[in-house]
Scaffold this active site. Structure first.
Site, PDB file in Angstrom:
ATOM      1  N   HIS A  82       0.878  -1.184   0.000  1.00  0.00           N
ATOM      2  CA  HIS A  82       0.000   0.000   0.000  1.00  0.00           C
ATOM      3  C   HIS A  82       0.912   1.231   0.000  1.00  0.00           C
ATOM      4  CE1 HIS A  82      -3.843  -1.799   2.058  1.00  0.00           C
ATOM      5  NE2 HIS A  82      -4.115  -1.517   0.798  1.00  0.00           N
ATOM      6  N   CYS A 101      -2.415   2.906   9.015  1.00  0.00           N
ATOM      7  CA  CYS A 101      -3.457   1.945   8.601  1.00  0.00           C
ATOM      8  C   CYS A 101      -4.656   1.985   9.543  1.00  0.00           C
ATOM      9  CB  CYS A 101      -2.920   0.516   8.603  1.00  0.00           C
ATOM     10  SG  CYS A 101      -1.513   0.248   7.531  1.00  0.00           S
TER      11      CYS A 101
HETATM   12  N1  ARG Z   1      -4.080  -7.068   6.520  1.00  0.00           N
HETATM   13  C1  ARG Z   1      -4.437  -5.843   5.884  1.00  0.00           C
HETATM   14  C2  ARG Z   1      -4.335  -5.997   4.375  1.00  0.00           C
HETATM   15  O1  ARG Z   1      -3.406  -6.614   3.908  1.00  0.00           O
HETATM   16  C3  ARG Z   1      -3.573  -4.743   6.367  1.00  0.00           C
HETATM   17  C4  ARG Z   1      -3.972  -3.410   5.839  1.00  0.00           C
HETATM   18  C5  ARG Z   1      -3.060  -2.334   6.272  1.00  0.00           C
HETATM   19  N2  ARG Z   1      -3.586  -1.062   5.938  1.00  0.00           N
HETATM   20  C6  ARG Z   1      -2.902  -0.089   5.318  1.00  0.00           C
HETATM   21  N3  ARG Z   1      -3.473   1.078   5.188  1.00  0.00           N
HETATM   22  N4  ARG Z   1      -1.726  -0.293   4.800  1.00  0.00           N
HETATM   23  O2  ARG Z   1      -5.169  -5.516   3.636  1.00  0.00           O
END
Ligand code: ARG
Length: 269
Positions: free
Chosen positions: A169, A263
Site C-alpha cells: 500500500h 493503517c
Molecule cells: N491485513 C491488511 C491488508 O493486507 C492490512 C492493511 C493495512 N492497511 C494499510 N493502510 N496499509 O489488507
C-alpha cells in the site's frame, strides 16, 4: 527552525480491534499460524487513540464487526477530501464486507459517498497532499480508481507504481508531512515513480529499508508531531533534524497483519 512547525487539529475515524486476528494471508507480513495477542493489540491501539487526543485531535469510532479481522485498518475504508467520501472496494474477498459499515457511518452523518467502481483501498493507496492526491498502484488499488478519484474530487491525482510486495500500500512506503513535503522509501517505487517523487519533493525526508520494514512510513503527521513506530529510529532522527517532533507509538501486534499507525487511522477532511 526546530520550533517553527505548527500542528493542525485533525479529525480521525478509528475502529477498535476487538475482532482483530490474522486468519488469512493477503500480504507478505501475514502468516495465519502466528498468533495475535488481542489484549495487547487493544492496549496498543488505545495508546494510539490516547496519543491523538493528548495532542488535541478528535477521534471518532466506527463499531467493529465480528468476522472482519482487518476492520481495524480504518485507512483502507475511504478517502475523504472536502467532506466528500470516496468509499472502498477491496481486492481481497475476505475484506470486501468492510466497505459497507464504513460507508454507512459516513452516510448516516450526511456525507456524500461514492462507492468506487474498481479496486480502491482508500487512504491505504490514496494520500491527499495539499494541491494533489498521491496514489499508489501495483498491488491493490487499480489505476482506474486513480482516475475515478480525480473525477470525483476534482483534484489532480498523481499515480505512483509500487514494486515491493512488503510495501503493498502507498501508506507503507510514504506519508505526507504537510502540504509541501513527504517522507518516503524510494526503493518501494518504480524508477519512473521515483523520478516523479524527486521532482515534486526535492526536499523530501528519505527513509531507509530498515525504517520502512519497521513501519516507519506508516506514520501520521499533524504538521509538527509525527506519530511513528518506535522501530524507525533513523527516520525519527531525520525528522527531528527537520524540526518535526516524533511521538513514538508501538503497534507491533498489528505489524503481524501488515499494518501500523496510519493503517489504523482514517482522516476526515
Ligand atoms: N491485513 C491488511 C491488508 O493486507 C492490512 C492493511 C493495512 N492497511 C494499510 N493502510 N496499509 O489488507
Amino acid at each position: 527552525m526546530p520550533d517553527s512547525r505548527v500542528p493542525h487539529r485533525r479529525r480521525f475515524l478509528v475502529c477498535e480491534p476487538r475482532h482483530f486476528a490474522v486468519r488469512y494471508a493477503i500480504n507478505p507480513w501475514m502468516s495465519p499460524d502466528r498468533s495475535v495477542d488481542v489484549i495487547r493489540a487493544l492496549d496498543q491501539w488505545q495508546a494510539l487513540v490516547d496519543a491523538y487526543r493528548a495532542h488535541g485531535h478528535t477521534v471518532e469510532r466506527v463499531a467493529p464487526l465480528p468476522g472482519l479481522p482487518d476492520m481495524v485498518f480504518a485507512a483502507n475504508a475511504a478517502v475523504v477530501v472536502g467532506g466528500r467520501v470516496l468509499g472502498s472496494r477491496f481486492l481481497a474477498p475476505e475484506r470486501r464486507a468492510e466497505s459497507l459499515p464504513y460507508e454507512a457511518w459516513f452516510k448516516e452523518r450526511g456525507y456524500e459517498v461514492q462507492h468506487p467502481g474498481s479496486v480502491c483501498e482508500g487512504e491505504g493507496d490514496l494520500a491527499p497532499a495539499g494541491r494533489w492526491i498521491l496514489a499508489g498502484t501495483g498491488f491493490r488499488t487499480a489505476p482506474e480508481a486513480h482516475r475515478e478519484a480525480q473525477e470525483f474530487f476534482g483534484v489532480p491525482v498523481i499515480s505512483l507504481t509500487l514494486v515491493d510486495p512488503y510495501f503493498y500500500h502507498l501508506d507503507t512506503a510514504l506519508f505526507v508531512l504537510d502540504n509541501d513535503n513527504v517522507a518516503y522509501y524510494p526503493e518501494a517505487f518504480s524508477p519512473g515513480s521515483r523520478e516523479v517523487l524527486a521532482r515534486l519533493y526535492p526536499d523530501a525526508v528519505l527513509a531507509t529499508r530498515a525504517d520502512a520494514l519497521a513501519f516507519g512510513l506508516n506514520s501520521v503527521c499533524d504538521g509538527r508531531h509525527v506519530f511513528i513506530s518506535p522501530g524507525a529510529t533513523a527516520l525519527a532522527g531525520r525528522l527531528a533534524e527537520r524540526g518535526y517532533v516524533p511521538v513514538p507509538v508501538d503497534l507491533s501486534e498489528f505489524h503481524k497483519a501488515g499494518g501500523g499507525i496510519k493503517c489504523c487511522t482514517q482522516e476526515i477532511r
